[in-house]
Motif scaffolding. Structure first.
Motif, PDB file in Angstrom:
ATOM      1  N   TRP A  24      43.182  34.965  36.181  1.00  0.00           N
ATOM      2  CA  TRP A  24      42.459  35.885  37.055  1.00  0.00           C
ATOM      3  C   TRP A  24      42.084  35.199  38.366  1.00  0.00           C
ATOM      4  O   TRP A  24      42.205  35.792  39.439  1.00  0.00           O
ATOM      5  CB  TRP A  24      41.214  36.416  36.362  1.00  0.00           C
ATOM      6  CG  TRP A  24      40.380  37.309  37.231  1.00  0.00           C
ATOM      7  CD1 TRP A  24      39.119  37.082  37.688  1.00  0.00           C
ATOM      8  CD2 TRP A  24      40.760  38.586  37.783  1.00  0.00           C
ATOM      9  NE1 TRP A  24      38.690  38.119  38.481  1.00  0.00           N
ATOM     10  CE2 TRP A  24      39.676  39.060  38.542  1.00  0.00           C
ATOM     11  CE3 TRP A  24      41.905  39.364  37.692  1.00  0.00           C
ATOM     12  CZ2 TRP A  24      39.719  40.281  39.220  1.00  0.00           C
ATOM     13  CZ3 TRP A  24      41.954  40.579  38.363  1.00  0.00           C
ATOM     14  CH2 TRP A  24      40.857  41.027  39.123  1.00  0.00           C
ATOM     15  N   THR A  37      49.669  41.609  43.220  1.00  0.00           N
ATOM     16  CA  THR A  37      49.741  41.063  41.867  1.00  0.00           C
ATOM     17  C   THR A  37      50.064  42.149  40.855  1.00  0.00           C
ATOM     18  O   THR A  37      49.595  43.278  40.957  1.00  0.00           O
ATOM     19  CB  THR A  37      48.416  40.383  41.474  1.00  0.00           C
ATOM     20  OG1 THR A  37      47.337  41.300  41.678  1.00  0.00           O
ATOM     21  CG2 THR A  37      48.186  39.125  42.308  1.00  0.00           C
ATOM     22  N   PHE A  39      50.342  42.518  36.480  1.00  0.00           N
ATOM     23  CA  PHE A  39      49.787  41.812  35.330  1.00  0.00           C
ATOM     24  C   PHE A  39      50.503  42.154  34.029  1.00  0.00           C
ATOM     25  O   PHE A  39      51.004  43.264  33.836  1.00  0.00           O
ATOM     26  CB  PHE A  39      48.297  42.137  35.182  1.00  0.00           C
ATOM     27  CG  PHE A  39      47.460  41.616  36.305  1.00  0.00           C
ATOM     28  CD1 PHE A  39      46.834  40.384  36.217  1.00  0.00           C
ATOM     29  CD2 PHE A  39      47.312  42.354  37.470  1.00  0.00           C
ATOM     30  CE1 PHE A  39      46.083  39.898  37.266  1.00  0.00           C
ATOM     31  CE2 PHE A  39      46.551  41.873  38.525  1.00  0.00           C
ATOM     32  CZ  PHE A  39      45.938  40.634  38.417  1.00  0.00           C
ATOM     33  N   LYS A  51      40.671  46.693  31.719  1.00  0.00           N
ATOM     34  CA  LYS A  51      40.986  47.830  32.598  1.00  0.00           C
ATOM     35  C   LYS A  51      40.051  47.883  33.807  1.00  0.00           C
ATOM     36  O   LYS A  51      40.484  48.099  34.944  1.00  0.00           O
ATOM     37  CB  LYS A  51      40.905  49.132  31.808  1.00  0.00           C
ATOM     38  CG  LYS A  51      41.300  50.372  32.605  1.00  0.00           C
ATOM     39  CD  LYS A  51      41.248  51.623  31.749  1.00  0.00           C
ATOM     40  CE  LYS A  51      42.294  51.579  30.660  1.00  0.00           C
ATOM     41  NZ  LYS A  51      42.333  52.845  29.876  1.00  0.00           N
ATOM     42  N   LEU A  54      40.954  44.953  36.249  1.00  0.00           N
ATOM     43  CA  LEU A  54      42.214  45.082  36.980  1.00  0.00           C
ATOM     44  C   LEU A  54      42.257  46.288  37.906  1.00  0.00           C
ATOM     45  O   LEU A  54      43.038  46.309  38.855  1.00  0.00           O
ATOM     46  CB  LEU A  54      43.378  45.163  35.987  1.00  0.00           C
ATOM     47  CG  LEU A  54      43.583  43.955  35.071  1.00  0.00           C
ATOM     48  CD1 LEU A  54      44.838  44.138  34.239  1.00  0.00           C
ATOM     49  CD2 LEU A  54      43.655  42.655  35.867  1.00  0.00           C
ATOM     50  N   ARG A  57      45.594  48.035  39.685  1.00  0.00           N
ATOM     51  CA  ARG A  57      46.729  47.121  39.783  1.00  0.00           C
ATOM     52  C   ARG A  57      47.720  47.417  38.651  1.00  0.00           C
ATOM     53  O   ARG A  57      47.309  47.733  37.535  1.00  0.00           O
ATOM     54  CB  ARG A  57      46.260  45.666  39.691  1.00  0.00           C
ATOM     55  CG  ARG A  57      45.295  45.230  40.783  1.00  0.00           C
ATOM     56  CD  ARG A  57      44.778  43.834  40.471  1.00  0.00           C
ATOM     57  NE  ARG A  57      43.845  43.337  41.464  1.00  0.00           N
ATOM     58  CZ  ARG A  57      42.538  43.560  41.452  1.00  0.00           C
ATOM     59  NH1 ARG A  57      42.004  44.328  40.492  1.00  0.00           N
ATOM     60  NH2 ARG A  57      41.757  43.040  42.380  1.00  0.00           N
ATOM     61  N   ALA A  59      49.772  47.020  35.450  1.00  0.00           N
ATOM     62  CA  ALA A  59      49.547  46.163  34.285  1.00  0.00           C
ATOM     63  C   ALA A  59      50.412  46.646  33.128  1.00  0.00           C
ATOM     64  O   ALA A  59      50.538  47.849  32.886  1.00  0.00           O
ATOM     65  CB  ALA A  59      48.081  46.159  33.894  1.00  0.00           C
TER      66      ALA A  59
END
Length: 267
Positions: A24, A37, A39, A51, A54, A57, A59
């Motif tokens: 992170w 980014t 993930f 959740k 992030l 983003r 994921a």
């Protein structure tokens, strides 16, 4: 343009568990420099738990113990977000449920599972994502700073040594047809949730801090800073290396303060 020259580039980050994770800190530092980014986390439960962290983003879920999930991750994330300028491997697991054990009592199934997750997953991720990496991408793994025989770290120490070796062999292998670089960042003991799960870790952490030249433990952000540099084009001359970030811990065993404490007669 910033010094790191990562603005507008995309990086895949594996291994985020919470705000304390090395992964992170790496992601946030990349984003501060203008990078994007993406993930990968190990399970749907972990995805749910991070959740809020992030946000929006991208994921994905990938349990690296399952090779088919690694391939699926590449096939999903690669076309959607590639080419990736870098990949972060910040994944490790060992079954310490029985507490510290003599190394010769290590169970085969535990050693092989930990090797699959903590080391060989790097090879499988590199292979799966090879078509989706930029020609000059950088892959960075998180290891440990010294191969000491810490009883509570147990069999994970030789597995981390294997991670260093795999990194060098990947650097050589990929050099046949790409300029992709592979390096590891090997920190001293850190205050992370993963580390807290190791029996007796607090004592190791405090002792390691005493051994540093500055008498202050390495921070997770310092490790992240090194990883981000290795992910950037500014480190283009560094390949197949293990970069130690431990504030001099591994060269300061004969520190006077530590010696005095060790040799003090017991009352």
């Amino acid at each position: 343009m910033s010094f790191l020259s990562v603005s507008g580039k995309t990086f895949l980050i594996t291994g985020v568990a919470n705000r304390k994770s090395v992964a992170w800190h790496i992601a946030k530092t990349l984003e501060e420099a203008g990078a994007k980014t993406v993930f990968s986390v190990r399970s749907p439960e972990r995805l749910e738990s991070v959740k809020k962290l992030l946000g929006d983003r991208p994921a994905y879920v990938c349990d690296v113990e399952d090779e088919t999930q690694i391939q699926a991750l590449a096939e999903q994330a690669g076309p959607a977000h590639g080419p990736f300028a870098g990949l972060v491997h910040s994944i490790a697991f060992a079954n310490f449920s029985a507490g510290p054990q003599p190394f010769h009592n290590t169970r085969r199934e535990d050693f092989l599972q930990a090797t699959t997750i903590s080391c060989f997953s790097l090879v499988e991720l590199a292979r799966a994502f090879k078509p989706y990496l930029a020609p000059d991408a950088a892959v960075v793994s998180i290891g440990i700073s010294s191969q000491v025989t810490a009883e509570n770290y147990g069999y994970l120490s030789p597995i981390k040594a294997a991670l260093d070796s795999a990194t060098r062999f990947l650097a050589k292998s990929f050099s046949a047809d790409t300029a992709v670089r592979f390096n590891t960042v090997n920190p001293g003991p850190l205050k992370t949730s993963a580390s807290a799960g190791i029996p007796g870790y607090l004592e190791n952490y405090l002792f390691a801090e005493k051994l540093t030249l500055r008498k202050q433990a390495v921070t997770t952000q310092e490790v992240a800073n090194t990883a981000v540099f290795l992910l950037s084009p500014r480190s283009s001359g560094i390949n197949g290396q293990s970069i130690v970030v431990n504030a001099g811990m591994d060269m300061n065993y004969f520190d006077r303060e530590v010696l005095d404490a060790a040799m003090r007669p017991k009352i």
